[in-house]
Design an enzyme around this catalytic site. Sequence first.
Site, PDB file in Angstrom:
ATOM      1  N   ASP A   1      32.785  19.305  26.551  1.00  0.00           N
ATOM      2  CA  ASP A   1      33.478  20.337  27.054  1.00  0.00           C
ATOM      3  C   ASP A   1      32.390  21.124  27.872  1.00  0.00           C
ATOM      4  OD1 ASP A   1      35.803  22.336  25.759  1.00  0.00           O
ATOM      5  OD2 ASP A   1      34.555  23.228  26.876  1.00  0.00           O
TER       6      ASP A   1
ATOM      7  N   ASP B   1      30.939  20.002  32.987  1.00  0.00           N
ATOM      8  CA  ASP B   1      31.929  20.631  33.788  1.00  0.00           C
ATOM      9  C   ASP B   1      32.844  19.623  34.658  1.00  0.00           C
ATOM     10  OD1 ASP B   1      33.423  22.053  35.424  1.00  0.00           O
ATOM     11  OD2 ASP B   1      31.600  23.441  36.262  1.00  0.00           O
TER      12      ASP B   1
ATOM     13  N   TYR C   1      49.814  26.540  36.589  1.00  0.00           N
ATOM     14  CA  TYR C   1      49.624  25.794  35.530  1.00  0.00           C
ATOM     15  C   TYR C   1      50.226  24.476  35.175  1.00  0.00           C
ATOM     16  CZ  TYR C   1      49.153  24.611  30.287  1.00  0.00           C
ATOM     17  OH  TYR C   1      49.053  23.800  29.173  1.00  0.00           O
TER      18      TYR C   1
ATOM     19  N   LYS D   1      49.479  20.299  35.679  1.00  0.00           N
ATOM     20  CA  LYS D   1      50.011  19.248  34.623  1.00  0.00           C
ATOM     21  C   LYS D   1      50.821  18.365  35.366  1.00  0.00           C
ATOM     22  CE  LYS D   1      47.746  21.083  31.280  1.00  0.00           C
ATOM     23  NZ  LYS D   1      46.721  20.245  31.033  1.00  0.00           N
TER      24      LYS D   1
END
Length: 272
Positions: free
Chosen positions: A32, A49, A134, A138
């Site tokens: 993460d 990152d 968003y 996806k």
Amino acid sequence: MKRVLITGAAGEIGTRLRALLKPVYPQLVISDVRRPTDLRANETFAQVDLADAPAVDELCRGIDGIVHLGGKSIEGTWDEILQSNIIGCYNLFEGARKAGVKRIIFASSNHSVGFHERESKISGDVVPRPDSRYGVSKLFGEGLGSLYAYKHGIGVTSLRIGNFADAPIDVRRLSIWLRPDDLVRLIRIGLERPGIVYEVLYGISDNDRAWFDNSRAVELGYAPEGRSEPYAEAVIAAEPKEGKSPVAEHYQGGTFCAAEYSADFDTIKKSH
Ligand code: 15L
């Protein structure tokens, strides 16, 4: 599947999955951009990152399968989405290709198809109707998944996750609820089932009110154990009766559809 990597391991889903997948894949690696606050001594963590391509290449080295949850999990500004969900996702697929990763689970979302009406029941091959930047990101990830599956032979499963929680929290979620152990079942199909090339499955439990036809997942062996219906009476009783957006109520994506909405809803509704 020996070495499995979870990206986005400090997020809500990642935090739960770390504990659920560790017994299944003892050599689990987690990453993460933020260090998880509850990191355990037996966990292998890499702070990366996803926008940093060389670091992602390094992260993927020696990995057999990836559960890619990393990136923004709600709507964000274009720049946020661009860095984490577009560039970050590309770096991940590229890193995986270079490292010879065999399988990837891409955490897609119901918001990639959120502008479908609640009246319709949709399957994995429906024409997408994203409801947000968003949701568009996806779809981009799903597109990369398909590209890397057919062009580079990585077995990819895009999971259009509904709402991951221990219990459905409102009426909309009765249709899209995903119990954590059912997500593990879907991930194991994507990582372990022989013959996976590219699949788009819905990340939902066995919900009577489902808006998604998940028969392909069942064909692949998915046997969900969570059921939202036993929660329905209490959830319906607790739902506020007023102050709801007609746009949010009409579409599967709910408030993601209503946010920043500037179309003439009546005209659009008539066109369906
Ligand atoms: C999602 O994709 C989000 O990651 C999650 O936070 C919820 O908003 C979920 O969809 C939902 O639609 O309930």
